[in-house]
Design an enzyme around this catalytic site. Structure first.
Site, PDB file in Angstrom:
ATOM      1  N   GLY A 115     -12.708  -7.206   0.504  1.00 22.32           N
ATOM      2  CA  GLY A 115     -12.286  -8.305   1.365  1.00 22.32           C
ATOM      3  C   GLY A 115     -11.221  -9.094   0.640  1.00 22.32           C
ATOM      4  CE  LYS A 116      -5.650  -7.990   3.699  1.00 24.29           C
ATOM      5  NZ  LYS A 116      -5.093  -7.184   2.600  1.00 24.29           N
ATOM      6  CB  ALA A 118     -14.365 -10.940  -2.147  1.00 29.10           C
ATOM      7  CG  LEU A 302       9.617  -6.699  -2.734  1.00 31.09           C
ATOM      8  CD1 LEU A 302      10.918  -6.913  -3.500  1.00 31.09           C
ATOM      9  CD2 LEU A 302       9.880  -6.587  -1.240  1.00 31.09           C
ATOM     10  N   GLY A 303       5.586  -3.903  -3.505  1.00 31.75           N
ATOM     11  CA  GLY A 303       4.967  -2.727  -4.103  1.00 31.75           C
ATOM     12  C   GLY A 303       5.477  -2.493  -5.507  1.00 31.75           C
ATOM     13  CG  ASP A 331      -8.265   2.870  -5.128  1.00 34.34           C
ATOM     14  OD1 ASP A 331      -9.491   2.909  -5.101  1.00 34.34           O
ATOM     15  OD2 ASP A 331      -7.588   2.436  -4.155  1.00 34.34           O
ATOM     16  CB  THR A 333      -8.466  -0.342  -2.818  1.00 32.59           C
ATOM     17  OG1 THR A 333      -8.410   0.962  -2.268  1.00 32.59           O
ATOM     18  CG2 THR A 333      -9.334  -1.231  -1.965  1.00 32.59           C
ATOM     19  N   GLY A 336      -2.580  -5.596  -3.156  1.00 34.89           N
ATOM     20  CA  GLY A 336      -1.736  -6.552  -2.438  1.00 34.89           C
ATOM     21  C   GLY A 336      -2.372  -7.909  -2.240  1.00 34.89           C
ATOM     22  CG  ASP A 337      -6.199  -8.006  -1.114  1.00 29.31           C
ATOM     23  OD1 ASP A 337      -5.353  -7.786  -0.242  1.00 29.31           O
ATOM     24  OD2 ASP A 337      -7.295  -7.436  -1.167  1.00 29.31           O
TER      25      ASP A 337
END
Length: 337
Positions: A115-116, A118, A302-303, A331, A333, A336-337
């Protein structure tokens, strides 16, 4: 990550592949702090130079625009209001096409805190280690067996969960993650208890929010909650960072005016503005279109190219991505948060 299981009931022991996944999820979360470093260094540094990034990460949390210490000497917390999900990751060689069934490449799923909200709180807690600054998460736990597991994992990560609530009607939110060998993660989020927020619950956070050093928001909880929290924080002079990630929906101009920083990635920036983002010039133009609607500072992630910060006064700050240990993304996951 703070917690991982083979499945919902059986702990993972020393499974090498799962261990590597867990380890690299932590690395992914660390990469996700890059964007926060840009914003927090800009808030902390008087001249806003990227070179002002401190050698000790915790020093970046001395935020301006809300102060860092109460009159009684107590350090103000960094407050995250947002989502909590249990992330169920399925490893696949490739994503399925329409109406196609594919087999997972691993015989087991992995389960972790996600969850963004958390993710932001865990990253903030680790960033603040040794500074005495609390990282407070305000979220909704579900009415299922995951809730206590998630609570324990967050506490072990150093997150203050004392202001979280439990939903009596809804289960913990879930993120179903499909992970390919190149580290790309595609997800479907089931809101669960994240959808159970009420206006009354948001109003009850005013004292906490107004006493924060900064407030972080995302878009995996109802938008009216974000707006209520942002209004209270802005009125108290507390900077608000709004991550645009989450539900695909337009963003209200009033919310843009209330937050100090709005933080989209490239895809989200294109979706919010309807503008092309194929070059830096186009990204800057799209970011400035958000500023024309009321946004003050726009931070675009921008990754692998890092991030780009458009400041309220027109200055552009560029921040390269941190190198990845081992040199390969496993990974993404939470990054980006």
């Amino acid at each position: 990550t703070p917690v991982a299981y083979r499945n919902s009931s059986q702990p993972a022991l020393a499974a090498p592949g799962l261990f590597v996944t867990q380890l690299l999820l932590i690395i992914g979360m660390a990469i996700g702090v890059v964007a926060a470093l840009v914003v927090l260094s800009a808030l902390a540094a008087a001249d806003h130079r990227p070179s002002a990034i401190a050698s000790k990460p915790g020093a970046l949390l001395g935020l301006r625009g809300g102060g860092g210490v109460h009159d009684d000497g107590v350090t103000k917390p960094l407050v995250v209001v947002g989502s909590l999900n249990v992330d169920i990751t399925i490893e696949v060689e490739r994503l399925p096409k329409k109406e196609e069934t594919v087999m997972a490449s691993s015989p087991c799923t992995s389960v972790a805190v996600g969850g963004k909200g958390a993710n932001q709180a865990a990253a903030a807690a680790r960033l603040a280690t040794g500074t005495g600054r609390p990282a407070v998460l305000v979220c909704e736990f579900g009415n299922d067996g995951y809730a206590e597991t998630m609570r324990t994992a967050l506490q072990e990560a150093g997150v203050d969960v004392s202001r979280c609530a439990h939903s009596a009607e809804l289960p913990t939110g879930q993120g179903i993650v499909m992970l390919t060998p190149d580290g790309a993660a595609s997800s479907i989020v089931v809101p669960g208890a994240n959808a159970g927020w009420t206006a009354e619950r948001a109003a009850s956070l005013e004292e906490l929010v107004c006493g924060a050093s900064a407030v972080l928001l995302q878009r995996e909880i109802p938008e009216e909650v974000n707006l209520a929290v942002a209004r209270a924080a802005c009125a108290a002079g507390v900077p608000v960072l709004q991550d645009v990630g989450g539900e695909d929906r337009p963003i209200d101009d009033e919310l843009l005016r209330e937050v100090a920083y709005v933080c989209p990635n490239e895809t989200e920036l294109e979706r919010l503005t309807g503008m092309a983002i194929g070059s830096e010039a186009e990204i800057l133009a799209a970011g400035r279109s958000l500023q024309s609607r009321g946004a003050r500072n726009v931070l675009v992630t921008l990754g692998g190219d890092g991030s780009l910060l458009l400041e309220e006064g027109g200055r552009v700050v560029r921040q390269g991505a941190l190198p990845i240990p081992g040199g390969r993304v496993v990974d993404a996951t939470g990054a980006g948060d």
